[in-house]
Scaffold this active site. Structure first.
Site, PDB file in Angstrom:
ATOM      1  N   GLU A   1      -2.073  -7.275   7.292  1.00 47.69           N
ATOM      2  CA  GLU A   1      -0.724  -7.082   7.850  1.00 47.69           C
ATOM      3  C   GLU A   1      -0.522  -7.988   9.072  1.00 47.69           C
ATOM      4  O   GLU A   1      -1.502  -8.433   9.691  1.00 47.69           O
ATOM      5  CB  GLU A   1      -0.538  -5.610   8.241  1.00 47.69           C
TER       6      GLU A   1
ATOM      7  N   HIS B   1       0.833  -1.206   0.000  1.00 49.64           N
ATOM      8  CA  HIS B   1       0.000   0.000   0.000  1.00 49.64           C
ATOM      9  C   HIS B   1       0.873   1.264   0.000  1.00 49.64           C
ATOM     10  O   HIS B   1       2.017   1.246   0.448  1.00 49.64           O
ATOM     11  CB  HIS B   1      -0.916   0.014   1.228  1.00 49.64           C
TER      12      HIS B   1
END
Ligand SMILES: *[C@@H]1O[C@H](CO)[C@@H](O)[C@H](O)[C@H]1NC(C)=O
Ligand SMILES: *[C@@H]1O[C@H](CO)[C@@H](O)[C@H](O)[C@H]1NC(C)=O
Ligand SMILES: *[C@@H]1O[C@H](CO)[C@@H](O)[C@H](O)[C@H]1NC(C)=O
Length: 361
Positions: A207, A102
């Site tokens: 994550e 990201h």
């Protein structure tokens, strides 16, 4: 002033049980610069060198000659991967994973602002400060720009290299990855016959789960409202079942879940051997874990960067035993640390605790 230094708590908690994978993964080297030890990840710019695809010939080039036209490097590479799949046993599958990190989120900006030790031991456990929010952080303007750079680069590769665009798209359920996938792939002018961009939102591409609030995902309803046309995988819980603000996933536990989620991408009913190009929009820690699982060398990505990896997956027997994986508790301060120069030091009023700082779980 009396200070109490933080020491890592080593109390092991069995917080998660996953099925062991029966698939063996390996990285097929020789195709990408990122596979080579001479390539420095810290200065590597994927947009400057054709995603890192090495200029070379392939065995399959001969077959293309009869078409009597010139094919680009990416066209020839795509044929090479198709050929590897055609010529392999049914228990072997090759896929090119485009692993995208990201763009910069508010949590990344805050870690830089406060310094890593203070960020880890205090600030990251809060939802934000008076001017920024980093609980399930959104992209900063810089982060949006990084995703738009990826967008422009994909369009250039489509136009100039006739790159085969992903057959399947996957994305982590955190806001920063959802936004990044959207800015990267929405509105591309895709070649005829390409798969449309409708990424499947998958829990296990999130994550590494620390006690930081940036790892706490929002509800399924929120995600659906943000991107109503994107599919969410079956069984995805309304609220986050994994983050609790007290225990953190170890890298061993994370690698087990990475191989679990890869096992849902390879040999899956939704994608055949022909669907060889796969996009995954995820996070630095999770991409590092995936790279470990597929036997790729360590390759750190800066925010917004993308790495393609040619992965060979091979079934090596029945899915078998389950593995119990330990998570650990993480100590943190309950008031701003007195120093963050090289390590975090809590003020005497705030000895390290292992309970959540934010009770709004
Ligand atoms: C491949 O060759 C082209 C043109 O010959 C060059 O511009 C490009 O940088 C080369 N790519 C790599 C990865 O070496
Ligand atoms: C809050 O954190 C951001 C970084 O995410 C920083 O830019 C900003 O200056 C901080 N605000 C205050 C009031 O400290
Ligand atoms: C998705 O991307 C498009 C194209 O860049 C943009 O206009 C839109 O605002 C984005 N949506 C969200 C929710 O970020």
């Amino acid at each position: 002033m009396k200070v109490s230094a933080l020491s890592p708590a080593l109390l092991g908690l069995v917080a998660s049980v996953h099925a062991a994978s029966s698939i063996e993964y390996s990285t097929v080297t020789g195709y990408f610069l990122q596979d080579e030890t001479a390539t420095d990840a810290s200065t590597f710019d994927y947009t400057a060198v054709n995603f890192g695809l090495i200029n070379r010939t392939y065995p399959v080039d001969q077959e293309l000659k009869r078409h009597g036209k010139d094919f680009t490097q990416w066209e020839r590479f795509y044929h090479q991967v198709q050929k590897l799949n055609q010529d392999s046993h049914k228990d072997v599958e090759y896929k090119v994973l485009f692993l995208g990190r990201h763009g910069e989120g508010w949590h990344n900006a805050a870690e830089t602002y406060y310094g890593t030790p203070a960020w880890n031991c205090y600030w990251a456990e809060l939802d934000g400060n008076s001017t920024a929010t980093w609980h399930d952080a959104a992209l900063t303007d810089n982060g949006i720009n990084q995703a738009l750079i990826a967008h422009a680069f994909w369009q250039k590769e489509i136009d100039e290299q006739h790159i085969h665009t992903p057959d399947n798209y996957f994305v982590s359920p955190l806001t920063r990855t959802l936004q990044t996938a959207n800015y990267t792939f929405s509105g591309l002018s895709l070649p005829d016959g390409s798969a449309t961009f409708k990424p499947l939102i998958k829990e296990l591409f999130r994550e590494g789960i620390s006690i930081h609030t940036c790892d706490h995902r929002r509800s399924k309803s929120y995600i659906h409202e943000l991107f109503p046309s994107w599919p969410i995988e079956k069984g995805f819980a309304e609220t986050d079942q994994l983050w609790n603000g007290v225990t953190a996933e170890t890298s061993g536990a994370q690698d087990v879940r990475s191989s679990t989620v890869l096992g849902e991408v390879f040999f899956s009913s939704a994608s055949s051997k022909r669907d060889a190009f796969v996009s995954v929009t995820s996070h630095s820690g999770e991409i590092s874990s995936i790279l470990r699982v597929v036997g790729h060398r360590t390759f750190g990505l800066s925010t917004g960067a993308v790495i393609p990896v040619l992965v060979k997956a091979e079934k090596v027997g029945e899915a078998s035993a389950t593995t119990a994986v330990s998570w650990t508790v993480s100590a943190h301060c309950t008031a701003p640390p007195v120093t963050s120069v090289s390590a975090c030091v809590c003020p005497s009023s705030a000895a390290p605790v292992t309970t959540p700082l934010v009770t709004d779980v």
